[in-house]
Design a protein around this motif. Structure first.
Motif, PDB file in Angstrom:
ATOM      1  N   THR A  49     -38.835  -0.505  -4.841  1.00  0.00           N
ATOM      2  CA  THR A  49     -38.749  -2.395  -4.539  1.00  0.00           C
ATOM      3  C   THR A  49     -37.613  -2.283  -4.433  1.00  0.00           C
ATOM      4  OG1 THR A  49     -38.987  -3.951  -6.399  1.00  0.00           O
ATOM      5  CG2 THR A  49     -38.353  -1.523  -7.702  1.00  0.00           C
ATOM      6  N   HIS A  56     -44.879  -5.200  -9.715  1.00  0.00           N
ATOM      7  CA  HIS A  56     -44.441  -4.615 -11.668  1.00  0.00           C
ATOM      8  C   HIS A  56     -45.024  -5.217 -12.106  1.00  0.00           C
ATOM      9  CE1 HIS A  56     -39.896  -6.202  -9.333  1.00  0.00           C
ATOM     10  NE2 HIS A  56     -40.098  -4.984  -8.412  1.00  0.00           N
ATOM     11  N   ASN A  72     -38.913   2.308 -11.874  1.00  0.00           N
ATOM     12  CA  ASN A  72     -38.253   1.526 -10.654  1.00  0.00           C
ATOM     13  C   ASN A  72     -37.761   2.129  -9.978  1.00  0.00           C
ATOM     14  OD1 ASN A  72     -40.854   0.074 -10.990  1.00  0.00           O
ATOM     15  ND2 ASN A  72     -39.881  -1.810 -12.066  1.00  0.00           N
TER      16      ASN A  72
END
Length: 441
Positions: A41, A52, A70
């Motif tokens: 991301t 997300h 992430n």
């Protein structure tokens, strides 16, 4: 960083021998594989908030079985002036290995080639992984000393069958949630994580890898059925990583076992615990009786607030928002740890006309601003439905050409695939500007 291994002691008593091992957390029964979802991301990736949101949905639907990391990497993760840098060197190496061609991209247990896959495939890939039996079980827990900033992580793994490889690898990641900075596309694709000032609450951002051997872990050299080991990691955490403060009360650890970089057989995650005397957290539970049916005239917002932290709370603010109108309540009193109070707005008149939404959010100005709520996951409640008044339809243009369209009606998204609600040039069904299908009640 200091790594400690347990002492394995073999005792021979008459003709009986056993190994003394401190297996406390990990199961020795064959278990389904857990999912490790590594999402690639970046703060300038406009579609990443949708990733997300999808990752959270998969995790919420499989509690204790899906763990999200992430990884901010690539060109979209490069910060501009005044923006936080969530990238890590180890994350960039994993991003390269995943052969990411577009963002967001996600690796579900590194089970595909390439690892990085479109967000539309994550749910199906995760479902397949969860249906399989893992050769190895993993368990992890962690504690941080707030005063010294020393983090202690304990990991156990147990092979319920022979591993596919003679050498596997253990990776332990440290992630951080509730990092507030910018994010493209947040208000469009994941508005629940947009702050009042328009920034974004980033979750599960990779901060460090604790195992030796870099981005892809350290060796496990015994992978036969019945093999068990407990490993412990200690590290004194810095105040900041790059320009991002490392907040000790918003951290998680994720541990997993792989073959040679891939696949991830299984893993486990946990929040980093700490002495609750340092903890500040108010949590709300909904007591509102949600209206039934599509026609109602009143709603009675009410919540229970509990002090989960070790500090006395003497005041705070909480807000109920009904169709865009804010109604603020203030508490003044004393809440010690585990004490509760009820916040009641009373019965309120409403005039729903299509989509009806009510949210209750906290907590502001705790003890006059002296305390910060450390857990934002239990600070809100949301109720939304389709509801209408009893009166006949009115009309309003809503910007569709100049022709009036019905008010007090429900917009049917399933009949209007060509309608882009966030586009500057809104278009309706079949790419027209005015052909909108409404469900009239």
């Amino acid at each position: 960083m200091k790594k400690l291994f347990p002492l394995l002691v073999a005792l021979l008593l008459v003709s009986f021998s056993s190994s003394l091992i401190s297996q406390e957390m990990v199961s020795t029964d064959p278990m389904p594989r857990n999912v490790i979802l590594e999402e690639f991301t970046g703060i300038h990736c406009g579609f990443c908030p949708d990733g997300h949101k999808r990752a959270k949905e998969i995790s919420d639907q499989n509690p204790g079985k899906v763990f999200v990391v992430n990884i901010h990497a690539g060109s979209f993760a490069k910060p501009g002036a005044g923006e936080l840098d969530l990238r890590t060197d180890m994350g960039e190496l994993i991003d390269d290995a995943a052969q990411v061609s577009g963002y967001p991209s996600g690796s579900v247990n590194r089970s595909t080639s390439p690892w990085g896959q479109s967000r539309t495939s994550w749910a199906n890939l995760a479902s397949g992984i969860l249906a399989e039996t893992s050769p190895v079980n993993v368990a992890v827990k962690a504690f941080v000393d707030i005063a010294t900033r020393e983090l202690t992580v304990d990991v156990e793994y147990y092979y319920t069958s022979d591993g596919p490889s003679q050498t596997d690898y253990l990776t332990v990641m440290l992630t951080q949630s509730e990092i507030i900075t910018t994010q493209s596309g947040g208000s469009t694709y994941n508005p629940d994580y947009v702050t009042e000032d328009g920034k974004y609450r980033h979750q599960h951002a990779l901060r460090m890898i604790l195992t030796e051997g870099g981005a892809f872990g350290e060796p496990i050299t015994t992978t036969t059925q019945g093999s068990f080991e407990a490993r412990q990691y200690k590290v004194t955490l810095p105040e900041m990583i790059k320009d991002v403060p490392l907040e000790l009360y918003n951290m998680e650890v994720v541990a997993f076992v792989t073959g040679n970089k891939s696949p991830i057989y299984s893993g486990h995650g946990a929040k980093v615990d700490f002495d609750k005397k340092y903890y500040s957290d108010l949590g709300l539970t909904n007591l509102t009786e949600e209206p039934e049916g599509i026609i109602f005239k009143t709603i009675h917002p009410m919540i229970e607030v509990v002090n989960n932290g070790g500090n006395e709370v003497t005041s705070f603010e909480v807000t109920c928002t009904i169709d865009g109108q804010d109604y603020k309540k203030t508490f003044d009193g004393s809440l010690m740890q585990d004490d509760k109070t009820t916040i009641d707005w009373g019965e309120m008149e409403v005039t729903p006309a299509g989509t009806f939404e009510m949210t209750i959010t906290g907590f502001k100005n705790i003890n006059g601003g002296d305390l910060v709520d450390m857990d934002a996951t239990n600070n809100s409640y949301k109720f939304e439905t389709m509801a209408f008044t009893e009166k006949a339809f009115g009309a309003e243009t809503f910007g569709f050409n100049t022709t009036a369209t019905p008010k007090n009606c429900a917009f049917d998204h399933s009949q209007n695939d060509g309608f882009y609600i966030y586009a500057s040039n809104k278009c309706g069904a079949n790419n027209t500007q005015g052909a909108i299908r409404f469900a009239l009640h």
